[in-house]
Design an enzyme around this catalytic site. Structure first.
Site, PDB file in Angstrom:
ATOM      1  N   GLU A 125      -5.864  31.671 -17.552  1.00 40.70           N
ATOM      2  CA  GLU A 125      -4.330  30.755 -17.844  1.00 40.70           C
ATOM      3  C   GLU A 125      -4.090  32.712 -18.134  1.00 40.70           C
ATOM      4  O   GLU A 125      -4.532  33.495 -17.940  1.00 40.70           O
ATOM      5  CB  GLU A 125      -5.054  30.145 -19.063  1.00 40.70           C
ATOM      6  CG  GLU A 125      -4.798  28.767 -18.277  1.00 40.70           C
ATOM      7  CD  GLU A 125      -4.559  27.657 -19.864  1.00 40.70           C
ATOM      8  OE1 GLU A 125      -3.835  26.302 -18.513  1.00 40.70           O
ATOM      9  OE2 GLU A 125      -5.074  27.560 -20.636  1.00 40.70           O
ATOM     10  N   HIS A 246       7.322  25.824 -23.042  1.00 36.82           N
ATOM     11  CA  HIS A 246       6.212  26.094 -21.594  1.00 36.82           C
ATOM     12  C   HIS A 246       6.716  26.486 -21.159  1.00 36.82           C
ATOM     13  O   HIS A 246       8.557  25.854 -20.307  1.00 36.82           O
ATOM     14  CB  HIS A 246       5.684  24.700 -21.790  1.00 36.82           C
ATOM     15  CG  HIS A 246       4.682  25.133 -20.444  1.00 36.82           C
ATOM     16  ND1 HIS A 246       4.742  25.219 -19.407  1.00 36.82           N
ATOM     17  CD2 HIS A 246       3.098  25.072 -21.169  1.00 36.82           C
ATOM     18  CE1 HIS A 246       3.251  25.450 -18.899  1.00 36.82           C
ATOM     19  NE2 HIS A 246       2.833  25.805 -19.991  1.00 36.82           N
ATOM     20  N   ARG A 295       3.161  33.592 -21.806  1.00 32.90           N
ATOM     21  CA  ARG A 295       4.365  32.648 -21.995  1.00 32.90           C
ATOM     22  C   ARG A 295       5.514  32.866 -21.960  1.00 32.90           C
ATOM     23  O   ARG A 295       6.588  32.278 -21.500  1.00 32.90           O
ATOM     24  CB  ARG A 295       3.436  31.076 -22.624  1.00 32.90           C
ATOM     25  CG  ARG A 295       3.564  30.519 -22.288  1.00 32.90           C
ATOM     26  CD  ARG A 295       2.593  28.517 -22.233  1.00 32.90           C
ATOM     27  NE  ARG A 295       1.260  28.488 -22.225  1.00 32.90           N
ATOM     28  CZ  ARG A 295       0.769  27.309 -22.706  1.00 32.90           C
ATOM     29  NH1 ARG A 295       1.108  27.106 -23.580  1.00 32.90           N
ATOM     30  NH2 ARG A 295      -0.496  27.192 -21.449  1.00 32.90           N
ATOM     31  N   HIS A 356       6.722  23.301 -26.604  1.00 32.78           N
ATOM     32  CA  HIS A 356       6.026  23.270 -25.796  1.00 32.78           C
ATOM     33  C   HIS A 356       5.209  22.979 -27.089  1.00 32.78           C
ATOM     34  O   HIS A 356       3.883  22.243 -27.773  1.00 32.78           O
ATOM     35  CB  HIS A 356       5.137  23.928 -24.701  1.00 32.78           C
ATOM     36  CG  HIS A 356       3.631  23.502 -24.679  1.00 32.78           C
ATOM     37  ND1 HIS A 356       3.078  22.471 -24.430  1.00 32.78           N
ATOM     38  CD2 HIS A 356       2.940  24.412 -24.028  1.00 32.78           C
ATOM     39  CE1 HIS A 356       2.649  22.629 -23.476  1.00 32.78           C
ATOM     40  NE2 HIS A 356       1.847  23.905 -23.735  1.00 32.78           N
ATOM     41  N   ARG A 391       1.812  31.739 -29.311  1.00 31.18           N
ATOM     42  CA  ARG A 391      -0.273  31.390 -28.976  1.00 31.18           C
ATOM     43  C   ARG A 391      -0.692  32.158 -27.259  1.00 31.18           C
ATOM     44  O   ARG A 391       0.057  31.319 -26.653  1.00 31.18           O
ATOM     45  CB  ARG A 391      -0.256  29.812 -28.981  1.00 31.18           C
ATOM     46  CG  ARG A 391      -1.190  29.137 -28.373  1.00 31.18           C
ATOM     47  CD  ARG A 391      -1.464  27.803 -28.639  1.00 31.18           C
ATOM     48  NE  ARG A 391      -0.261  27.139 -27.357  1.00 31.18           N
ATOM     49  CZ  ARG A 391      -0.703  25.878 -26.579  1.00 31.18           C
ATOM     50  NH1 ARG A 391      -1.453  25.603 -26.636  1.00 31.18           N
ATOM     51  NH2 ARG A 391      -0.041  25.929 -25.460  1.00 31.18           N
TER      52      ARG A 391
HETATM   53  C1  LIG Z   1       1.654  18.474 -22.335  1.00 33.57           C
HETATM   54  C2  LIG Z   1       0.278  19.034 -23.359  1.00 33.57           C
HETATM   55  C3  LIG Z   1      -0.072  20.143 -22.827  1.00 33.57           C
HETATM   56  C4  LIG Z   1      -1.474  20.510 -23.353  1.00 33.57           C
HETATM   57  N1  LIG Z   1      -1.641  21.952 -23.389  1.00 33.57           N
HETATM   58  C5  LIG Z   1      -2.923  22.173 -24.305  1.00 33.57           C
HETATM   59  C6  LIG Z   1      -4.043  23.013 -22.826  1.00 33.57           C
HETATM   60  O1  LIG Z   1      -4.335  22.870 -22.083  1.00 33.57           O
HETATM   61  N2  LIG Z   1      -5.000  23.813 -23.862  1.00 33.57           N
HETATM   62  C7  LIG Z   1      -4.690  24.100 -25.404  1.00 33.57           C
HETATM   63  O2  LIG Z   1      -5.549  24.343 -25.911  1.00 33.57           O
HETATM   64  N3  LIG Z   1      -3.915  23.570 -25.759  1.00 33.57           N
HETATM   65  C8  LIG Z   1      -2.853  22.810 -25.188  1.00 33.57           C
HETATM   66  N4  LIG Z   1      -1.690  21.862 -25.581  1.00 33.57           N
HETATM   67  C9  LIG Z   1      -1.912  22.081 -26.708  1.00 33.57           C
HETATM   68  C10 LIG Z   1      -2.558  20.491 -28.375  1.00 33.57           C
HETATM   69  O3  LIG Z   1      -2.814  20.089 -26.977  1.00 33.57           O
HETATM   70  C11 LIG Z   1      -2.053  20.757 -29.428  1.00 33.57           C
HETATM   71  O4  LIG Z   1      -2.020  21.714 -30.241  1.00 33.57           O
HETATM   72  C12 LIG Z   1      -3.413  20.060 -29.577  1.00 33.57           C
HETATM   73  O5  LIG Z   1      -4.080  18.515 -29.008  1.00 33.57           O
HETATM   74  C13 LIG Z   1      -2.716  19.339 -31.239  1.00 33.57           C
HETATM   75  O6  LIG Z   1      -4.133  18.755 -31.535  1.00 33.57           O
HETATM   76  P1  LIG Z   1      -3.991  18.518 -33.329  1.00 33.57           P
HETATM   77  O7  LIG Z   1      -5.046  17.546 -33.236  1.00 33.57           O
HETATM   78  O8  LIG Z   1      -3.599  19.489 -34.284  1.00 33.57           O
HETATM   79  O9  LIG Z   1      -2.444  17.392 -32.681  1.00 33.57           O
HETATM   80  P2  LIG Z   1      -2.877  15.944 -32.171  1.00 33.57           P
HETATM   81  O10 LIG Z   1      -3.438  15.618 -30.905  1.00 33.57           O
HETATM   82  O11 LIG Z   1      -1.065  16.357 -31.889  1.00 33.57           O
HETATM   83  O12 LIG Z   1      -2.943  14.731 -32.647  1.00 33.57           O
HETATM   84  C14 LIG Z   1      -1.508  14.563 -33.875  1.00 33.57           C
HETATM   85  C15 LIG Z   1      -1.845  13.008 -34.508  1.00 33.57           C
HETATM   86  O13 LIG Z   1      -0.808  13.236 -36.339  1.00 33.57           O
HETATM   87  C16 LIG Z   1      -0.398  11.981 -36.199  1.00 33.57           C
HETATM   88  N5  LIG Z   1       0.564  12.049 -37.073  1.00 33.57           N
HETATM   89  C17 LIG Z   1       1.325  12.670 -36.733  1.00 33.57           C
HETATM   90  N6  LIG Z   1       2.859  12.582 -38.111  1.00 33.57           N
HETATM   91  C18 LIG Z   1       2.223  11.155 -38.831  1.00 33.57           C
HETATM   92  C19 LIG Z   1       2.001  10.413 -40.213  1.00 33.57           C
HETATM   93  N7  LIG Z   1       3.204  11.067 -40.722  1.00 33.57           N
HETATM   94  N8  LIG Z   1       1.458   9.512 -40.439  1.00 33.57           N
HETATM   95  C20 LIG Z   1      -0.034   9.339 -39.211  1.00 33.57           C
HETATM   96  N9  LIG Z   1      -0.420  10.022 -38.777  1.00 33.57           N
HETATM   97  C21 LIG Z   1       0.595  11.202 -38.129  1.00 33.57           C
HETATM   98  C22 LIG Z   1      -0.270  11.441 -34.648  1.00 33.57           C
HETATM   99  O14 LIG Z   1       0.108  10.385 -34.504  1.00 33.57           O
HETATM  100  C23 LIG Z   1      -1.526  12.049 -34.061  1.00 33.57           C
HETATM  101  O15 LIG Z   1      -2.515  11.352 -34.410  1.00 33.57           O
HETATM  102  C24 LIG Z   1      -1.315  21.000 -24.762  1.00 33.57           C
HETATM  103  C25 LIG Z   1       0.139  20.064 -25.407  1.00 33.57           C
HETATM  104  C26 LIG Z   1       0.508  19.227 -24.991  1.00 33.57           C
HETATM  105  C27 LIG Z   1       1.871  18.345 -25.802  1.00 33.57           C
END
Ligand SMILES: Cc1cc2nc3c(=O)[nH]c(=O)nc-3n(C[C@H](O)[C@H](O)[C@H](O)COP(=O)(O)OP(=O)(O)OC[C@H]3O[C@@H](n4cnc5c(N)ncnc54)[C@H](O)[C@@H]3O)c2cc1C
Length: 552
Positions: A125, A246, A295, A356, A391
């Site tokens: 990537e 993105h 990016r 993104h 990032r």
């Molecule tokens: C379309 C897309 C494609 C991506 N592709 C990639 C990739 O290929 N590789 C990569 O490394 N990263 C990628 N990313 C980024 C990556 O997916 C995220 O940075 C990562 O998944 C974040 O994980 P997390 O556990 O921190 O948060 P998330 O997976 O976003 O989870 C957050 C959680 O917190 C909960 N939450 C939020 N606020 C509250 C609240 N007030 N009370 C209770 N619960 C709450 C939500 O409901 C959710 O369950 C991508 C992101 C997107 C959107």
């Protein structure tokens, strides 16, 4: 003095050892790992368990797993993308612990794509000089990671799962140590409405804040709640100005708002080209990696072309892949393009940048500790220093994994040393904080439009002053309604609007302060990187009036 959202007093209370907010890769990894240390975990999540960004991740997870690749090379690429602001110790931790963290994820049940010999297939990537991105289901990596982690937590009776529950604010004990949180459960039964969970430690894993902008790849739950909660609790947040846009998000028309489909960088990694309407590749000659440049470079180049030609999008050309490759390697993207009337096998794909990834967030050390004792953060909500000003693609899932494991290890070590006692908290006294006026639900769209217009890919002092003033008007309106005895009702939409407003205000304050162009922060009025003045982090806290105040 801390602040809190206006909310009814808790009507119920529960107790656990560690309360984790969020159920993406970061939150679920913390929960599984603290359980191994014999601690009870409660995971609270806003919607369903798999509703965060994790499920949407397409491209994959970066780790030096391939032959000839090393953590040192991964470190080099990450530092280059971070444009002088990465914390090298944090990056070294990520790239060194990353490969084994991915192997542990596989042991939990995540199935990555493999070749016929059973070796993990790796792709490239943007910004990576090696093939080091492991993927699953072709372009459905996040869905597979989420599936495996959700199955694992559901199998562990020591993990309590509370879905459809919006966490509001932190509770602290008399020493200022995190002692639980308040939340609103949207459901029926004993735990309906506002309640409190007492805990020995609190972990924020609430993901990103893409919803502060009109067009974003982030799901509806990504409203920056964790950053807003941390600010109200008195924690430091950092690097908020560095929002990654993105470059290639499917363009659905000028009026499209909210979550938009992503066309993963891996499509360029496999050889798709960025072209203008006449089919000319405009990335050639702009960067040695052409379409695979970091990016920010690609997003800026697309935006420049859009400005030059007065159009609202550019195109991605992957027609030479042929139908078979599209179907096997990128089934999700193929389906989402076709659902919008575009067939990548025969058509150019219209693309434009959209918000993104939040490189900044709640400031933590290498064990995930924030500046509030007992409050931890990991995943996209955190600012570990790994990403610096931008990032590197596919480092975020890895960061969520690695630092979630480190938080669990820190909690386990504290528990073993008797340094994680139950906390005595008088909930009523803990809630004796100043309240933030809530905003009407319609403010959400106003905030998003203001931010996209003035604090998006292109920023200037003038555009951000207009955005800041627009946000201030919304705050004044909320205060006026409060003074007139007509405040917005406390409910999910108004709490989220208040969180979005606080995060947007903090973001634009930091972005206006940083008078240079660096990483994904692009100032039209300060087009150059200025290391002499700005090679440091901007740290935000709330001042005595509850306004974001930037230091640095
Ligand atoms: C379309 C897309 C494609 C991506 N592709 C990639 C990739 O290929 N590789 C990569 O490394 N990263 C990628 N990313 C980024 C990556 O997916 C995220 O940075 C990562 O998944 C974040 O994980 P997390 O556990 O921190 O948060 P998330 O997976 O976003 O989870 C957050 C959680 O917190 C909960 N939450 C939020 N606020 C509250 C609240 N007030 N009370 C209770 N619960 C709450 C939500 O409901 C959710 O369950 C991508 C992101 C997107 C959107």
């Amino acid at each position: 003095m801390p602040y809190r959202l206006t909310a009814p007093a808790p009507g119920w209370t529960a107790t656990t050892d560690v309360v984790v907010v969020g159920s993406g890769v970061a939150g679920l990894t913390v929960a599984l790992n603290v359980r191994r240390a014999g601690l009870r975990a409660t995971v609270v999540t806003k919607a369903m368990l798999d509703d965060g960004s994790t499920r949407w991740a397409q491209g994959g997870i970066a780790a030096a797993l391939g032959e000839g690749d090393t953590p040192e090379q991964h470190l080099d690429d990450t530092l280059v993308a971070g444009a002088g602001l990465c914390d090298e110790d944090a990056v070294r931790t990520l790239v060194t612990e990353g490969p084994d963290a991915v192997r542990r994820l596989i042991a939990v049940g995540a199935a990555f794509d493999q070749d016929e010999d059973g070796s993990i297939l790796l792709t490239r990537e943007g910004g990576h000089h090696r093939r080091r991105i492991a993927h699953a289901g072709g372009d459905a990596t996040g869905a597979e990671i989420s599936r495996a982690l959700v199955a694992a937590v559901r199998n562990d009776p020591g993990i309590e799962l509370i879905e459809h529950a919006l966490v509001l604010d932190l509770l602290t004990d008399a020493d200022g140590h995190a002692a639980g949180l308040t939340l609103h459960v949207m459901g029926e039964g004993q735990r309906d409405g506002v309640g409190a969970i007492r805990a020995r430690a609190v972990v924020l894993a609430t993901g990103g804040m893409g919803q502060v902008f009109s067009a974003t790849t982030n799901p509806a739950v990504s409203t920056g709640d964790g950053v807003a909660l941390a600010l109200r609790a008195g924690a430091e947040v950092a690097d908020l100005e560095f929002v990654q846009f993105h470059p290639t998000v499917l363009w659905l028309g000028a009026e499209a708002e909210g979550q938009q489909p992503l066309v993963s960088e891996a499509v360029r990694g496999e050889g798709a080209h960025l072209v203008d309407a006449s089919g000319e590749r405009f990335m050639l000659g702009q960067h040695e990696l052409a379409e695979l440049a970091p990016r920010d470079i690609v997003a800026k180049a697309i935006t420049r072309q859009m400005q030059l030609r007065g159009t609202e999008h550019m195109y991605l050309d992957g027609r030479h892949f042929g139908a078979e490759m599209w179907e096997h390697r990128f089934p999700t993207i193929l389906a989402s393009c076709r659902a919008h009337g575009i067939d990548p096998v025969t058509d150019l794909i219209p693309v434009a940048p959209a918000a993104h990834y939040a490189s900044g967030g709640v400031r933590t050390d290498l064990t995930g500790r924030t500046t509030v004792p007992g409050l931890y953060a990991c995943g996209e909500v955190a600012c570990t220093g790994v990403h610096g000003a931008n990032r590197l693609a596919s480092n975020s899932l890895l960061e969520g994994l690695v630092f979630a494991e480190r938080i669990a290890a820190d909690l386990a070590a504290r528990h073993a040393a008797g340094d994680l006692p139950e906390r005595a908290v008088d909930v009523a006294a803990a809630l004796d904080a100043r309240t933030v006026p809530l905003l009407a639900p319609e403010a959400r769209a106003d905030i998003q439009r203001l931010m996209s217009r003035g604090a998006g890919v292109l920023r200037s002092a003038e555009s951000m002053a207009a955005t800041a003033e627009g946000l201030a008007v919304l705050a004044r309106e909320a205060s006026a309604y409060l003074d007139e005895g007509k405040p917005a009702d406390p409910r999910v939409e108004t709490w989220e609007a208040a969180n979005l407003h606080l995060v947007a205000t903090a973001l634009v304050t930091a972005a206006a302060r940083r008078e240079e162009t660096r990483g994904c922060h692009w100032r039209e009025d300060f087009p150059d990187r200025d290391d002499a003045r700005w090679q440091h982090h901007l740290v935000t806290t709330l001042d005595a009036d509850g306004h974001p105040c930037v230091q640095g």
